[in-house]
Design an enzyme around this catalytic site. Sequence first.
Site, PDB file in Angstrom:
ATOM      1  N   ASN A 200      66.176 -12.999   8.190  1.00 27.73           N
ATOM      2  CA  ASN A 200      65.200 -14.095   8.123  1.00 27.73           C
ATOM      3  C   ASN A 200      63.845 -13.411   8.307  1.00 27.73           C
ATOM      4  O   ASN A 200      63.271 -13.397   9.393  1.00 27.73           O
ATOM      5  CB  ASN A 200      65.450 -15.123   9.227  1.00 27.73           C
ATOM      6  CG  ASN A 200      66.737 -15.898   8.978  1.00 27.73           C
ATOM      7  OD1 ASN A 200      67.114 -16.169   7.836  1.00 27.73           O
ATOM      8  ND2 ASN A 200      67.440 -16.260  10.046  1.00 27.73           N
ATOM      9  N   GLU A 281      69.684 -20.936   3.796  1.00 31.87           N
ATOM     10  CA  GLU A 281      69.198 -21.475   5.073  1.00 31.87           C
ATOM     11  C   GLU A 281      67.668 -21.524   5.123  1.00 31.87           C
ATOM     12  O   GLU A 281      67.041 -21.090   6.090  1.00 31.87           O
ATOM     13  CB  GLU A 281      69.749 -20.654   6.242  1.00 31.87           C
ATOM     14  CG  GLU A 281      71.265 -20.730   6.340  1.00 31.87           C
ATOM     15  CD  GLU A 281      71.859 -20.050   7.572  1.00 31.87           C
ATOM     16  OE1 GLU A 281      71.258 -19.108   8.079  1.00 31.87           O
ATOM     17  OE2 GLU A 281      72.939 -20.490   8.000  1.00 31.87           O
ATOM     18  N   ARG A 314      72.144 -10.458  -0.325  1.00 30.89           N
ATOM     19  CA  ARG A 314      73.214 -11.154   0.395  1.00 30.89           C
ATOM     20  C   ARG A 314      73.764 -12.338  -0.396  1.00 30.89           C
ATOM     21  O   ARG A 314      73.019 -13.064  -1.069  1.00 30.89           O
ATOM     22  CB  ARG A 314      72.719 -11.630   1.761  1.00 30.89           C
ATOM     23  CG  ARG A 314      72.332 -10.456   2.640  1.00 30.89           C
ATOM     24  CD  ARG A 314      71.763 -10.924   3.947  1.00 30.89           C
ATOM     25  NE  ARG A 314      72.745 -11.173   4.978  1.00 30.89           N
ATOM     26  CZ  ARG A 314      72.774 -12.249   5.746  1.00 30.89           C
ATOM     27  NH1 ARG A 314      71.919 -13.244   5.552  1.00 30.89           N
ATOM     28  NH2 ARG A 314      73.660 -12.378   6.696  1.00 30.89           N
ATOM     29  N   ARG A 325      81.579 -25.832   1.704  1.00 29.44           N
ATOM     30  CA  ARG A 325      80.750 -24.652   1.996  1.00 29.44           C
ATOM     31  C   ARG A 325      81.513 -23.359   1.720  1.00 29.44           C
ATOM     32  O   ARG A 325      80.930 -22.364   1.270  1.00 29.44           O
ATOM     33  CB  ARG A 325      80.297 -24.723   3.462  1.00 29.44           C
ATOM     34  CG  ARG A 325      79.579 -23.491   3.913  1.00 29.44           C
ATOM     35  CD  ARG A 325      78.976 -23.661   5.295  1.00 29.44           C
ATOM     36  NE  ARG A 325      78.503 -22.382   5.800  1.00 29.44           N
ATOM     37  CZ  ARG A 325      78.039 -22.187   7.013  1.00 29.44           C
ATOM     38  NH1 ARG A 325      77.947 -23.197   7.866  1.00 29.44           N
ATOM     39  NH2 ARG A 325      77.628 -20.999   7.408  1.00 29.44           N
ATOM     40  N   ASP A 354      81.310 -18.037   7.967  1.00 34.06           N
ATOM     41  CA  ASP A 354      80.274 -17.359   8.739  1.00 34.06           C
ATOM     42  C   ASP A 354      80.817 -16.692  10.001  1.00 34.06           C
ATOM     43  O   ASP A 354      80.640 -17.237  11.099  1.00 34.06           O
ATOM     44  CB  ASP A 354      79.180 -18.381   9.130  1.00 34.06           C
ATOM     45  CG  ASP A 354      77.946 -17.714   9.690  1.00 34.06           C
ATOM     46  OD1 ASP A 354      77.841 -16.496   9.574  1.00 34.06           O
ATOM     47  OD2 ASP A 354      77.085 -18.425  10.251  1.00 34.06           O
ATOM     48  N   GLU A 376      79.882  -7.236   4.849  1.00 26.69           N
ATOM     49  CA  GLU A 376      78.990  -7.387   6.006  1.00 26.69           C
ATOM     50  C   GLU A 376      79.840  -7.872   7.168  1.00 26.69           C
ATOM     51  O   GLU A 376      80.479  -8.931   7.079  1.00 26.69           O
ATOM     52  CB  GLU A 376      77.871  -8.400   5.701  1.00 26.69           C
ATOM     53  CG  GLU A 376      76.945  -8.651   6.886  1.00 26.69           C
ATOM     54  CD  GLU A 376      75.807  -9.637   6.587  1.00 26.69           C
ATOM     55  OE1 GLU A 376      75.186  -9.549   5.500  1.00 26.69           O
ATOM     56  OE2 GLU A 376      75.544 -10.503   7.449  1.00 26.69           O
ATOM     57  N   GLU A 382      78.214 -13.343  17.921  1.00 29.63           N
ATOM     58  CA  GLU A 382      77.620 -14.672  17.836  1.00 29.63           C
ATOM     59  C   GLU A 382      78.653 -15.761  18.106  1.00 29.63           C
ATOM     60  O   GLU A 382      78.395 -16.701  18.859  1.00 29.63           O
ATOM     61  CB  GLU A 382      77.012 -14.879  16.437  1.00 29.63           C
ATOM     62  CG  GLU A 382      76.481 -16.280  16.217  1.00 29.63           C
ATOM     63  CD  GLU A 382      75.867 -16.507  14.830  1.00 29.63           C
ATOM     64  OE1 GLU A 382      75.766 -15.546  14.047  1.00 29.63           O
ATOM     65  OE2 GLU A 382      75.475 -17.655  14.548  1.00 29.63           O
ATOM     66  N   HIS A 526      84.584 -23.098  13.202  1.00 28.80           N
ATOM     67  CA  HIS A 526      83.249 -23.675  13.385  1.00 28.80           C
ATOM     68  C   HIS A 526      83.247 -24.979  14.181  1.00 28.80           C
ATOM     69  O   HIS A 526      82.602 -25.958  13.784  1.00 28.80           O
ATOM     70  CB  HIS A 526      82.572 -23.901  12.029  1.00 28.80           C
ATOM     71  CG  HIS A 526      81.143 -23.415  12.046  1.00 28.80           C
ATOM     72  ND1 HIS A 526      80.279 -23.722  13.064  1.00 28.80           N
ATOM     73  CD2 HIS A 526      80.444 -22.628  11.187  1.00 28.80           C
ATOM     74  CE1 HIS A 526      79.113 -23.157  12.824  1.00 28.80           C
ATOM     75  NE2 HIS A 526      79.185 -22.464  11.703  1.00 28.80           N
ATOM     76  N   TRP A 549      76.809 -28.548   9.177  1.00 29.20           N
ATOM     77  CA  TRP A 549      76.458 -27.866  10.418  1.00 29.20           C
ATOM     78  C   TRP A 549      77.129 -28.543  11.607  1.00 29.20           C
ATOM     79  O   TRP A 549      76.802 -28.247  12.747  1.00 29.20           O
ATOM     80  CB  TRP A 549      74.921 -27.841  10.614  1.00 29.20           C
ATOM     81  CG  TRP A 549      74.237 -26.803   9.764  1.00 29.20           C
ATOM     82  CD1 TRP A 549      74.848 -25.786   9.078  1.00 29.20           C
ATOM     83  CD2 TRP A 549      72.839 -26.660   9.508  1.00 29.20           C
ATOM     84  NE1 TRP A 549      73.926 -25.033   8.410  1.00 29.20           N
ATOM     85  CE2 TRP A 549      72.672 -25.538   8.657  1.00 29.20           C
ATOM     86  CE3 TRP A 549      71.692 -27.361   9.911  1.00 29.20           C
ATOM     87  CZ2 TRP A 549      71.419 -25.104   8.204  1.00 29.20           C
ATOM     88  CZ3 TRP A 549      70.445 -26.926   9.462  1.00 29.20           C
ATOM     89  CH2 TRP A 549      70.314 -25.812   8.615  1.00 29.20           C
TER      90      TRP A 549
HETATM   91  C1  GCV Z   1      70.163 -14.441  10.505  1.00 34.23           C
HETATM   92  C2  GCV Z   1      74.322 -17.650  10.632  1.00 34.23           C
HETATM   93  C3  GCV Z   1      73.583 -17.374  11.907  1.00 34.23           C
HETATM   94  C4  GCV Z   1      72.101 -17.171  11.633  1.00 34.23           C
HETATM   95  C5  GCV Z   1      71.951 -16.020  10.630  1.00 34.23           C
HETATM   96  C6  GCV Z   1      72.722 -16.399   9.359  1.00 34.23           C
HETATM   97  C7  GCV Z   1      72.683 -15.282   8.337  1.00 34.23           C
HETATM   98  O1  GCV Z   1      73.967 -18.877  10.113  1.00 34.23           O
HETATM   99  O2  GCV Z   1      73.788 -18.413  12.814  1.00 34.23           O
HETATM  100  O3  GCV Z   1      71.462 -16.871  12.847  1.00 34.23           O
HETATM  101  O4  GCV Z   1      70.611 -15.764  10.332  1.00 34.23           O
HETATM  102  O5  GCV Z   1      74.064 -16.628   9.691  1.00 34.23           O
HETATM  103  O6  GCV Z   1      73.615 -14.490   8.339  1.00 34.23           O
HETATM  104  O7  GCV Z   1      71.747 -15.199   7.566  1.00 34.23           O
END
Ligand code: GCV
Length: 705
Positions: A200, A281, A314, A325, A354, A376, A382, A526, A549
């Site tokens: 981001n 996002e 990505r 999704r 994710d 990746e 997380e 999730h 979400w």
């Molecule tokens: C960097 C998920 C995470 C986000 C992350 C995103 C991504 O949604 O919660 O924090 O953003 O993945 O991999 O881009």
Amino acid sequence: MDRTIGTMMNNTYKQMRIIINIFIFLLLPFILHAEDGHNLWLRARETAPVEVICSKKSPTLRIAEQELVQGWQGKPNEKIELIVKNDKSLKNDGFRLTTNTIQANTDRGILYGVFELLRRQQTGQPIYEQVCNPSYERRILNHWDNLDGTIERGYAGRSIFWRKGADAFVVTETDKQLWQEYARANASIGINGTVLNNVNASPSILTADYLKRTKAIADVLRPYGITTYLSINFASPQVIGEVKTADPLNPDVVNWWEKKVKEIYDLIPDFGGFLVKANSEGQPGPQDFGRSHAQGANMLADALSPFGGIVMWRAFVYNPSDEDRAKQAYSEFMPLDGQFRDNVVIQVKNGPIDFQPREPFSPLFGAMKKTAVMPELQITQEYLGQSVHLVFLATMWEEFLKSDTYRSGKGSTVAYCTDGSIFPQKHTAIAGVANIGSDVNWCGHPFAQANWYAFGRLAWNNSLSSGQIADEWVKQTFGGESDNAEDSKPILFADWQVNFLQPVKQMMLNSREAAVNYMMPLGLHHIFAANHHYGPGPWWAPEGVRKDWTPPYYHQADTNGIGFDRTATGSNAASQYHEPLRSLFSDPKTCPDIYLLWFHHLSWNYIMKSGRTLWNEMCYRYDKGVQQVREFQKTWDEVKPYVDEERFVHVQSKLREQAINAQVWKDACLLYFQQFSKLPIPYDIERPVNELGDMVRKDRDRKNQ
Ligand code: GCV
């Protein structure tokens, strides 16, 4: 495929070397010293003198020599020769190891050979003539570090690269020292690249001050063989340039990127390239201008190409549409297969959603046959207890890399589909989202270091077993010297092996499955409380929040049953997999239990392979997860005599918190789902000890703070 090819050497001599090596390892005394974990798996040890011969000079070779001298644990006064010489059997940074020589095509290769030799000495592994080639050309950490020093999904302090304030651009000796330690740790496990900022991405990263700081970092990392990359924001020409658009087909935009790339290479001649999160996002991207991902990626690739740079683009994309999704990345990227330049690599998360505690592999692996694809992985936990829970991720990554995609027949594992074994790709790569921060032990939890280590080792050799990785890591991180305050008698290796190494290794190897059990067994995914991705929140679905979400979107629990129907009667995400997986996943009778509720919505009374009803099975799994963590606590308490006090107490207290959290996970999920199943929790398992209402309230109050 095991990439180490054992060759030549007289068998008797080879066996003798193995025995001598293991013997030296067994004799090492164990004297306990308080440790803060900063030295990772590279702790100082008692060493012997060694003579290093190397005819070439370079900063990297100087480091290689120093490492040998500082870390030699072989026969005293041995001569070791470092030889940089072209050898066709060596790939990229590969090396040839013998008992007295390390040979490589590159200086980096020599450094990796040195670390391999030292690792074998420290862990009692045999040293004989071998060629060791890396599985992937590029083995890269992704730092989600923001320019103000915070880290997205970071749980171990602040960024080691960026900070805000008056000294944001001052490069201190302390900075350089830390970057050097970071580089050394990475080099020791074969990591050869790093992306310094969050995907981001702030456009500011491409402004002069930040590029100057990037150069300073790159200069420190370079001798350790670490290439520097940056994440970029696709709208940069509009935000920090004078350009009115960021349309990748606009000549002014192309020109802006070409100039920017040149400016970067003037500062950092070996710059690696860009990592891009686009149209995902809320991030800007080529689709904002009606262009495709391929058009966006290719424009950047063309700017980087004259300098040898690459684009890691990505595939983590999903819109708040009605499409499942889990299907969206495949739907969006498959039609683009073959349209990307050969210096673009599509970076795909291991699973289609994710980084969940368990997901099937993303169907893009093996499916994109004309495009380079790189996995990746997420090292930072997380969704796996962050820096509180002990969860060794190598088992998850091993499961992923060994998953058979069947795309080019049986045996087309994810590993082979991405490392160049099956598809010819100009570049092969693998990325791991780093768990590193300014905490003294780098990763928060002492055992989280094992995940950084495991990523590097698997990136180098994607066929290594998690058992071997755990074995190496425990020996280097806890073995060797120790100084038990209560009893200063030396600890014998055999004793340590039985009473520390084996139980701790087993705890690590069981830890991911335990987390899956107490968080999301049977393919659930999730169901976290809002945003923080730590505790349970199967109930969380406030008005106005994107459905995809919220946990109910994923668990779909109702009075009829639970699970996401991804078969032909539902979203049909199963159809994105190659046969026989498509059929296997589509039938609940053949779908592996671990993915059952990922692919199926089943009634509470559905009879499982175990003979239990789905509801009962779920209860047993949640309970088992809690019991497993309680076992980890016992294991750890029992190994106390073998660990220094500082690390013992640290891990003990983390495990206590993990046990409390595991109980909350079980209670929250079972009591919440019980509202739909209306069935009793089997009477032979422990009862919940938390009230559902309290847990929901605490979750809501925490969010309102
Ligand atoms: C960097 C998920 C995470 C986000 C992350 C995103 C991504 O949604 O919660 O924090 O953003 O993945 O991999 O881009």
